[in-house]
Design a protein around this motif. Sequence first.
Motif, PDB file in Angstrom:
ATOM      1  N   UNK A  32       0.751  -1.221   0.087  1.00  0.00           N
ATOM      2  CA  UNK A  32      -0.061  -0.127   0.022  1.00  0.00           C
ATOM      3  C   UNK A  32       0.858   1.443   0.037  1.00  0.00           C
ATOM      4  N   UNK A  33       0.587   2.307  -0.681  1.00  0.00           N
ATOM      5  CA  UNK A  33       1.406   3.296  -1.034  1.00  0.00           C
ATOM      6  C   UNK A  33       0.526   4.376  -0.196  1.00  0.00           C
ATOM      7  N   UNK A  34       1.262   5.034   0.738  1.00  0.00           N
ATOM      8  CA  UNK A  34       0.570   6.198   1.453  1.00  0.00           C
ATOM      9  C   UNK A  34       0.544   7.685   0.621  1.00  0.00           C
ATOM     10  N   UNK A  35      -0.525   8.021   0.851  1.00  0.00           N
ATOM     11  CA  UNK A  35      -0.756   9.254   0.013  1.00  0.00           C
ATOM     12  C   UNK A  35      -1.649  10.471   0.927  1.00  0.00           C
ATOM     13  N   UNK A  36      -0.859  11.605   0.739  1.00  0.00           N
ATOM     14  CA  UNK A  36      -1.553  12.779   1.496  1.00  0.00           C
ATOM     15  C   UNK A  36      -1.933  13.770   0.158  1.00  0.00           C
ATOM     16  N   UNK A  37      -3.215  13.905  -0.031  1.00  0.00           N
ATOM     17  CA  UNK A  37      -3.872  14.595  -1.300  1.00  0.00           C
ATOM     18  C   UNK A  37      -4.647  15.845  -0.645  1.00  0.00           C
ATOM     19  N   UNK A  38      -4.585  16.736  -1.432  1.00  0.00           N
ATOM     20  CA  UNK A  38      -5.230  18.103  -1.166  1.00  0.00           C
ATOM     21  C   UNK A  38      -6.979  17.983  -1.455  1.00  0.00           C
ATOM     22  N   UNK A  39      -7.933  18.969  -0.729  1.00  0.00           N
ATOM     23  CA  UNK A  39      -9.014  18.843  -1.099  1.00  0.00           C
ATOM     24  C   UNK A  39      -9.173  19.225  -2.903  1.00  0.00           C
ATOM     25  N   UNK A  40     -10.311  18.564  -3.204  1.00  0.00           N
ATOM     26  CA  UNK A  40     -10.470  18.488  -4.537  1.00  0.00           C
ATOM     27  C   UNK A  40      -9.682  17.556  -5.325  1.00  0.00           C
ATOM     28  N   UNK A  41      -8.924  16.579  -4.940  1.00  0.00           N
ATOM     29  CA  UNK A  41      -8.199  15.817  -5.764  1.00  0.00           C
ATOM     30  C   UNK A  41      -9.000  14.660  -6.073  1.00  0.00           C
ATOM     31  N   UNK A  42      -9.144  14.193  -7.396  1.00  0.00           N
ATOM     32  CA  UNK A  42      -9.855  13.240  -7.952  1.00  0.00           C
ATOM     33  C   UNK A  42      -9.006  12.004  -8.018  1.00  0.00           C
ATOM     34  N   UNK A  43      -9.790  11.008  -7.347  1.00  0.00           N
ATOM     35  CA  UNK A  43      -9.023   9.490  -7.100  1.00  0.00           C
ATOM     36  C   UNK A  43      -9.220   8.941  -8.588  1.00  0.00           C
ATOM     37  N   UNK A  44     -10.503   9.047  -9.094  1.00  0.00           N
ATOM     38  CA  UNK A  44     -10.783   8.420 -10.287  1.00  0.00           C
ATOM     39  C   UNK A  44     -12.078   8.927 -10.714  1.00  0.00           C
ATOM     40  N   UNK A  45     -12.186   8.965 -12.031  1.00  0.00           N
ATOM     41  CA  UNK A  45     -13.699   9.483 -12.945  1.00  0.00           C
ATOM     42  C   UNK A  45     -14.209   8.544 -13.437  1.00  0.00           C
ATOM     43  N   UNK A  46     -15.830   9.032 -13.481  1.00  0.00           N
ATOM     44  CA  UNK A  46     -16.655   8.058 -14.350  1.00  0.00           C
ATOM     45  C   UNK A  46     -15.861   7.739 -15.777  1.00  0.00           C
ATOM     46  N   UNK A  47     -16.204   6.484 -16.161  1.00  0.00           N
ATOM     47  CA  UNK A  47     -15.439   6.179 -17.579  1.00  0.00           C
ATOM     48  C   UNK A  47     -14.278   5.513 -17.554  1.00  0.00           C
ATOM     49  N   UNK A  48     -13.245   5.867 -16.462  1.00  0.00           N
ATOM     50  CA  UNK A  48     -11.975   5.328 -16.410  1.00  0.00           C
ATOM     51  C   UNK A  48     -11.853   3.740 -15.877  1.00  0.00           C
ATOM     52  N   UNK A  49     -10.970   3.157 -16.374  1.00  0.00           N
ATOM     53  CA  UNK A  49     -10.472   1.679 -15.987  1.00  0.00           C
ATOM     54  C   UNK A  49     -10.277   1.875 -14.714  1.00  0.00           C
ATOM     55  N   UNK A  50     -10.632   0.966 -13.731  1.00  0.00           N
ATOM     56  CA  UNK A  50     -10.110   0.652 -12.468  1.00  0.00           C
ATOM     57  C   UNK A  50      -8.754   0.223 -12.228  1.00  0.00           C
ATOM     58  N   UNK A  51      -7.964   0.844 -11.495  1.00  0.00           N
ATOM     59  CA  UNK A  51      -6.376   0.248 -11.254  1.00  0.00           C
ATOM     60  C   UNK A  51      -6.093   0.134 -10.104  1.00  0.00           C
ATOM     61  N   UNK A  52      -6.790   0.815  -8.831  1.00  0.00           N
ATOM     62  CA  UNK A  52      -6.365   0.586  -7.681  1.00  0.00           C
ATOM     63  C   UNK A  52      -7.615   0.939  -6.611  1.00  0.00           C
ATOM     64  N   UNK A  53      -7.269   0.530  -5.344  1.00  0.00           N
ATOM     65  CA  UNK A  53      -8.380   0.793  -4.344  1.00  0.00           C
ATOM     66  C   UNK A  53      -7.848   1.896  -3.483  1.00  0.00           C
ATOM     67  N   UNK A  54      -8.674   2.457  -2.562  1.00  0.00           N
ATOM     68  CA  UNK A  54      -8.000   3.390  -1.598  1.00  0.00           C
ATOM     69  C   UNK A  54      -8.573   3.246  -0.372  1.00  0.00           C
ATOM     70  N   UNK A  55      -8.029   3.294   0.804  1.00  0.00           N
ATOM     71  CA  UNK A  55      -8.493   3.234   2.102  1.00  0.00           C
ATOM     72  C   UNK A  55      -8.183   4.412   2.871  1.00  0.00           C
ATOM     73  N   UNK A  56      -9.493   5.102   3.270  1.00  0.00           N
ATOM     74  CA  UNK A  56      -9.464   6.414   3.689  1.00  0.00           C
ATOM     75  C   UNK A  56      -8.853   6.309   5.354  1.00  0.00           C
ATOM     76  N   UNK A  57      -7.667   6.851   5.467  1.00  0.00           N
ATOM     77  CA  UNK A  57      -7.176   7.087   6.753  1.00  0.00           C
ATOM     78  C   UNK A  57      -7.762   8.193   7.471  1.00  0.00           C
ATOM     79  N   UNK A  58      -7.718   9.279   7.017  1.00  0.00           N
ATOM     80  CA  UNK A  58      -8.181  10.457   7.468  1.00  0.00           C
ATOM     81  C   UNK A  58      -8.833  11.464   6.414  1.00  0.00           C
ATOM     82  N   UNK A  59      -9.829  12.028   6.609  1.00  0.00           N
ATOM     83  CA  UNK A  59     -10.383  12.922   5.680  1.00  0.00           C
ATOM     84  C   UNK A  59     -11.595  12.470   5.222  1.00  0.00           C
TER      85      UNK A  59
END
Length: 142
Positions: A32-59
């Motif tokens: 698992x890669x740890x990420x800190x992302x800003x407000x408004x960051x898109x993790x994925x968009x409708x129509x994109x092929x899935x390539x990962x799952x995310x676990x929300x740690x905080x936020x």
Amino acid sequence: MLSTVDKVLFLLRSPVTAEATTDALARLALVAQELEVEKGTRLFTVGEEPDALYVVLDGAVRIEGIEVPSRLVGPGELVGALALFSPGPHLATAQTVVATHLLRVDRADLYDLLDEDGEFARALFSGLVAALRSVSPAALIA
């Protein structure tokens, strides 16, 4: 940055991964890669092929899409997991609503773990089904 032990302890508290063994969660934490992302960051968009799952740690992450009720996902919840096991592209867009701390697990790494450990696969699917039932009980009749 979180240590592997800290990641495992967090995953043990998540309803989706709580039934997995600590050994399986340690292997998941290692890939698992740890990420800190800003407000408004898109993790994925409708129509994109899935390539990962995310676990929300905080936020928080807002999920919105095609025939998908809009909802907020918070700490301990997974984002994009079901899409990894469904044919076709994402049916929703996932965007952070505040600065968010995440774990990202690539599809290939997750599939490798599932292939190696049937017990982990059963625990993960059990957690995913329970999460889906809590969001939409009618989606899982019987």
